[in-house]
Design an enzyme around this catalytic site. Sequence first.
Site, PDB file in Angstrom:
ATOM      1  N   VAL A  80      32.592  46.751  49.886  1.00 58.32           N
ATOM      2  CA  VAL A  80      33.101  46.561  48.529  1.00 58.32           C
ATOM      3  C   VAL A  80      32.411  45.374  47.854  1.00 58.32           C
ATOM      4  O   VAL A  80      31.879  45.494  46.751  1.00 58.32           O
ATOM      5  CB  VAL A  80      34.630  46.347  48.535  1.00 58.32           C
ATOM      6  CG1 VAL A  80      35.135  46.008  47.129  1.00 58.32           C
ATOM      7  CG2 VAL A  80      35.325  47.597  49.056  1.00 58.32           C
ATOM      8  N   GLY A  81      32.410  44.237  48.512  1.00 59.50           N
ATOM      9  CA  GLY A  81      31.859  43.025  47.919  1.00 59.50           C
ATOM     10  C   GLY A  81      30.396  43.152  47.547  1.00 59.50           C
ATOM     11  O   GLY A  81      29.988  42.761  46.438  1.00 59.50           O
TER      12      GLY A  81
ATOM     13  N   ASP B 182      29.489  34.950  53.318  1.00 58.89           N
ATOM     14  CA  ASP B 182      30.079  35.598  54.491  1.00 58.89           C
ATOM     15  C   ASP B 182      29.688  34.760  55.704  1.00 58.89           C
ATOM     16  O   ASP B 182      28.560  34.260  55.783  1.00 58.89           O
ATOM     17  CB  ASP B 182      29.555  37.029  54.629  1.00 58.89           C
ATOM     18  CG  ASP B 182      30.408  37.888  55.543  1.00 58.89           C
ATOM     19  OD1 ASP B 182      30.500  37.552  56.745  1.00 58.89           O
ATOM     20  OD2 ASP B 182      30.973  38.882  55.074  1.00 58.89           O
TER      21      ASP B 182
ATOM     22  N   ARG C 273      24.699  39.613  58.999  1.00 58.34           N
ATOM     23  CA  ARG C 273      24.944  40.433  57.806  1.00 58.34           C
ATOM     24  C   ARG C 273      24.272  39.821  56.586  1.00 58.34           C
ATOM     25  O   ARG C 273      23.636  40.536  55.800  1.00 58.34           O
ATOM     26  CB  ARG C 273      26.448  40.580  57.567  1.00 58.34           C
ATOM     27  CG  ARG C 273      26.804  41.441  56.358  1.00 58.34           C
ATOM     28  CD  ARG C 273      28.309  41.522  56.176  1.00 58.34           C
ATOM     29  NE  ARG C 273      28.936  42.176  57.318  1.00 58.34           N
ATOM     30  CZ  ARG C 273      30.246  42.188  57.533  1.00 58.34           C
ATOM     31  NH1 ARG C 273      31.059  41.554  56.705  1.00 58.34           N
ATOM     32  NH2 ARG C 273      30.752  42.820  58.579  1.00 58.34           N
TER      33      ARG C 273
ATOM     34  N   ASN D  21      38.099  42.452  54.962  1.00 58.32           N
ATOM     35  CA  ASN D  21      38.737  43.608  55.584  1.00 58.32           C
ATOM     36  C   ASN D  21      40.244  43.392  55.752  1.00 58.32           C
ATOM     37  O   ASN D  21      40.701  42.278  56.054  1.00 58.32           O
ATOM     38  CB  ASN D  21      38.092  43.864  56.949  1.00 58.32           C
ATOM     39  CG  ASN D  21      38.427  45.232  57.498  1.00 58.32           C
ATOM     40  OD1 ASN D  21      38.865  46.123  56.761  1.00 58.32           O
ATOM     41  ND2 ASN D  21      38.223  45.412  58.791  1.00 58.32           N
TER      42      ASN D  21
ATOM     43  N   GLU E  38      39.629  47.991  44.035  1.00 58.26           N
ATOM     44  CA  GLU E  38      38.454  48.845  43.851  1.00 58.26           C
ATOM     45  C   GLU E  38      38.874  50.304  44.002  1.00 58.26           C
ATOM     46  O   GLU E  38      39.779  50.632  44.762  1.00 58.26           O
ATOM     47  CB  GLU E  38      37.370  48.477  44.870  1.00 58.26           C
ATOM     48  CG  GLU E  38      37.816  48.412  46.326  1.00 58.26           C
ATOM     49  CD  GLU E  38      37.796  49.755  47.020  1.00 58.26           C
ATOM     50  OE1 GLU E  38      37.182  50.686  46.466  1.00 58.26           O
ATOM     51  OE2 GLU E  38      38.401  49.877  48.089  1.00 58.26           O
TER      52      GLU E  38
ATOM     53  N   CYS F 104      39.833  53.715  54.173  1.00 54.91           N
ATOM     54  CA  CYS F 104      40.958  53.525  53.249  1.00 54.91           C
ATOM     55  C   CYS F 104      42.113  54.507  53.415  1.00 54.91           C
ATOM     56  O   CYS F 104      43.263  54.089  53.499  1.00 54.91           O
ATOM     57  CB  CYS F 104      40.455  53.588  51.810  1.00 54.91           C
ATOM     58  SG  CYS F 104      39.440  52.187  51.326  1.00 54.91           S
TER      59      CYS F 104
ATOM     60  N   LYS G  21      31.670  60.935  55.931  1.00 59.21           N
ATOM     61  CA  LYS G  21      31.250  61.749  54.797  1.00 59.21           C
ATOM     62  C   LYS G  21      29.758  61.541  54.592  1.00 59.21           C
ATOM     63  O   LYS G  21      29.157  60.647  55.205  1.00 59.21           O
ATOM     64  CB  LYS G  21      32.024  61.394  53.529  1.00 59.21           C
ATOM     65  CG  LYS G  21      31.781  59.969  53.041  1.00 59.21           C
ATOM     66  CD  LYS G  21      32.592  59.635  51.796  1.00 59.21           C
ATOM     67  CE  LYS G  21      32.117  60.385  50.580  1.00 59.21           C
ATOM     68  NZ  LYS G  21      32.765  59.890  49.333  1.00 59.21           N
TER      69      LYS G  21
END
Length: 492
Positions: free
Chosen positions: A22-23, A43, A48, A97, A171, A282, A345
């Site tokens: 998201v961020g 972060d 990362r 998270n 979001e 989610c 997905k």
Amino acid sequence: MGEHPKLGIRLNRICCIGAGYVGGPTMATIALKCPQLEVVIVDMNEDRINRWNSDDLPIYEPGLPEVVKACRGKNLFFSTDVKKGIEESDIIFASVNTPTKTQGVGKGRAADLRYIESVGRTIAQYANRSKIVIEKSTVPIKTAEAIARVLSANETANGGHKNFWILSNPEFLAEGTAMKDLDEPDRVLIGGQEQDAIMVLADIYANWVPRDRILMTNLWSSELSKLVANAMLAQRVSSINSISRLCERTGADVKEVARAIGTDSRIGPKFLNASVGFGGSCFQKDILNLVYICQQFGLDEVASYWQQVVDMNDHQKSAFTGKIIQSLFNTVTKKKIAILGFAFKKDTGDVRETPALMVCDMLMKDGGLVYVYDPKVLIEDALTEFKYHEIEVNTDQFIFSKSPEEACEGAHAIVVLTEWDEFKTYDYKKFYDKMMKPAFLFDGRNMLDHAELEKIGFEVHALGKGTGSSQRSKSPDFVMRASSGLLPSGGY
């Protein structure tokens, strides 16, 4: 943008704590649309951040690399210096998270808020002046109140005189289309108690989002809206999946049923594709959290209603896998099963809560040899997700293949679990020629040309259809028997 006349904060610098799914995309989009703002994403995960600063981004999202490349080093920065990020920014997004608790009170249902609480404590520790703090994580209702208490208590303990305005800005992104969702959102939701603070955030989004799509409400409505949106979408998936089971027993075609009801303007066509089940970070997490919240308020009937959405999703996965085992003569022991797709997905490498997890686990427990091909998922990520769910994996049974050809060669069955577009383009005749016979194909996404596959020689099993239905439903003999009432009432 200078200093706000009423709030007394600077408006030219944004900090986002959390460089995840998201961020990263959200802040990259803000940087692109608002070149007058400086955006820094912080972060504590050094690996990362290093990947965000390279050409090998830590997440796969179509369109994201181009936006990052256009802004990085200009007004978009990635850093592990959380302290500096907080000190130099007066608008702070919290995008960490919020997984489901794995132990203690509320285990398996309640949201684990340790990371969002940690963000509050970190902001309180390093804040050198007043700040607007924005919840971007998916959180249970009343989380803003908890953050406010943490900030207030620590600010008082430190003898400071700072103000913190808490906003909720959930979001509504779908992985795989996140950049499009950010570029042209259906709506932007902002919840808060201080109108001036709300307008600061609204003005940022107004750089590219029409004002009539920026919805403003109170904190609690905003927090709850995110959970309810995901619950409603997941409910539609479970609803059509429940009907797919009925279709398989009666001879109806779930695709035709979905098409028929989807043309009703009150229902609409979206989220009516039968599948092996929903996944992702989610849907299940948010529904279970909604269940827990309802139980906490004594609304047991409401909790049971939403629990059924999750139960139906689990049933769909287990029923689909049960059909695989039953069709392969009631055992897959030492049989090679080719799995096409492990991500939850298409257009993402995310494996969180992927339906493939349960399907592969059940097949392996029955003795199957699972060979997985996914264009974006790494075996390390898959094994990490198994471990998170406390599932032991024998790596002699769980193998990642370098190509679909490698996965399918010598296989007894092909199982499609992710709707990657490339899966439609494969030469299934070549796969069939090198498979064990009879060769089975189980389409967990109802995305392939089943009639063509049956012509090749596959025994095709699709969701919401009887075996071989694509051929039988088109044969003159079938049509004549159906119209004359000669078919048994239970199906064909």
